[in-house]
Write a protein that holds these residues in place. Structure first.
Motif, mmCIF file in Angstrom:
data_model
loop_
_atom_site.group_PDB
_atom_site.id
_atom_site.type_symbol
_atom_site.label_atom_id
_atom_site.label_comp_id
_atom_site.label_asym_id
_atom_site.label_seq_id
_atom_site.Cartn_x
_atom_site.Cartn_y
_atom_site.Cartn_z
ATOM 1 N N GLY A 1 0.806 -1.213 0.000
ATOM 2 C CA GLY A 1 0.000 0.000 0.000
ATOM 3 C C GLY A 1 0.840 1.265 0.000
ATOM 4 N N THR A 2 1.860 1.329 0.859
ATOM 5 C CA THR A 2 2.690 2.530 0.947
ATOM 6 C C THR A 2 3.524 2.742 -0.318
ATOM 7 O OG1 THR A 2 4.360 1.225 2.147
ATOM 8 C CG2 THR A 2 2.812 2.527 3.457
ATOM 9 N N LYS B 1 2.477 2.061 -3.327
ATOM 10 C CA LYS B 1 1.543 2.671 -4.278
ATOM 11 C C LYS B 1 1.324 4.149 -3.959
ATOM 12 C CE LYS B 1 -1.027 -1.534 -5.485
ATOM 13 N NZ LYS B 1 -0.239 -2.470 -4.670
ATOM 14 N N ILE B 2 1.301 4.503 -2.669
ATOM 15 C CA ILE B 2 1.163 5.905 -2.287
ATOM 16 C C ILE B 2 2.379 6.703 -2.769
ATOM 17 C CG2 ILE B 2 1.072 7.507 -0.336
ATOM 18 C CD1 ILE B 2 -0.515 5.409 1.197
ATOM 19 N N PHE C 1 2.156 7.136 -6.654
ATOM 20 C CA PHE C 1 0.736 7.175 -7.009
ATOM 21 C C PHE C 1 0.517 7.462 -8.493
ATOM 22 C CE2 PHE C 1 -3.484 9.063 -7.362
ATOM 23 C CZ PHE C 1 -4.250 8.139 -6.661
ATOM 24 N N TRP D 1 -7.463 5.890 -11.338
ATOM 25 C CA TRP D 1 -7.158 6.593 -10.082
ATOM 26 C C TRP D 1 -8.021 6.063 -8.939
ATOM 27 C CZ3 TRP D 1 -11.037 9.179 -7.582
ATOM 28 C CH2 TRP D 1 -12.187 9.459 -8.331
ATOM 29 N N LEU E 1 -6.757 4.032 -5.649
ATOM 30 C CA LEU E 1 -7.147 4.536 -4.332
ATOM 31 C C LEU E 1 -7.814 3.450 -3.502
ATOM 32 C CD1 LEU E 1 -6.935 7.288 -2.907
ATOM 33 C CD2 LEU E 1 -9.303 7.717 -3.603
ATOM 34 N N ILE F 1 -5.175 0.866 -2.434
ATOM 35 C CA ILE F 1 -4.357 1.392 -1.337
ATOM 36 C C ILE F 1 -5.119 1.326 -0.019
ATOM 37 C CG2 ILE F 1 -3.337 3.501 -0.390
ATOM 38 C CD1 ILE F 1 -2.562 4.262 -3.253
ATOM 39 N N ILE G 1 -3.760 -0.834 3.113
ATOM 40 C CA ILE G 1 -3.326 -0.156 4.337
ATOM 41 C C ILE G 1 -4.224 -0.534 5.509
ATOM 42 C CG2 ILE G 1 -3.079 2.080 5.470
ATOM 43 C CD1 ILE G 1 -0.846 1.495 3.543
#
Length: 210
Positions: free
Chosen positions: A52-53, A55-56, A59, A79, A83, A86, A90
């Motif tokens: 997840g992080t 991908k952040i 982004f 998008w 989102l 993620i 997370i």
């Protein structure tokens, strides 16, 4: 000794007694059954958190990859898909870490693994790391291993191969469904077992309110 001299009745009786003793011992081990879901949760939590992080942190490029039809996944509303992914990863990492809503969060996480397996990894077969033998070896992985051997020969001839490999061997990433399938199975176990006793928020909340 002749087989007719064997007391089969006594042998069966001893076997039954032994089986009962083993069964009693296994029943005592059940007191530690909370360790299985705990270890699954602790294994998966950092995997999901890193996914997840990452991908952040990337982004924009991840959105481009999700949406591009030529070299990406060609998903609609990329998008939004990024989102949602993620958010699931997370929250999934945090929920699994604390043992909160384990069965509930396992469902969207399994969906993420299925989508990843089908859209990203399916075309590469099973193996995550290319191997040249075994049930899941393919022409692709065999060709990858041939190229790996050539790369090793070049490094051995022109580089300090011992230094290059002292922290690990060189491999070829095949990117098959192996990891996604493994994580799916682990999540499926958690879906049926829950977070486990003693060391999960679900356990204590259930004891308090149900």
């Amino acid at each position: 000794m002749n087989i007719r001299d064997i007391d089969f009745a006594a042998l069966i009786d001893r076997s039954v007694v032994l089986c009962r003793e083993i069964s009693r011992w296994l029943d005592k081990v059940k007191g530690l059954d909370f360790l299985a879901p705990l270890l699954l949760r602790l294994y998966l939590a950092p995997v999901l958190w890193m996914a997840g992080t990452k991908k952040i942190a990337n982004f924009s490029s991840t959105v481009d990859w999700f949406g591009n039809t030529d070299w990406g996944l060609g998903m609609p509303l990329p998008w939004l898909m990024v989102l949602l992914t993620i958010m699931v990863e997370i929250l999934g990492a945090l929920f699994l870490l604390f043992g909160f809503g384990v069965r509930l969060i396992s469902l969207p996480l399994m969906v993420v693994m299925v989508v990843a397996a089908i859209t990203v990894h399916w075309q590469y077969g099973w193996l995550a790391i290319a191997g040249d033998s075994g049930l899941f070896a393919t022409d692709r992985t065999m060709a990858a291993m041939e190229r790996l051997e050539q790369a090793k020969a070049i490094l051995q001839q022109y580089g300090d191969y011992n230094w290059l490999t002292e922290k690990g061997n060189f491999v070829v990433l095949n990117n098959g469904i192996e990891f996604a399938a493994t994580y799916f199975i682990m999540l499926l176990v958690l879906f049926f077992m829950g977070g486990g006793r003693y060391v999960s928020a679900d356990y204590w909340l259930t004891r308090k309110y149900y």
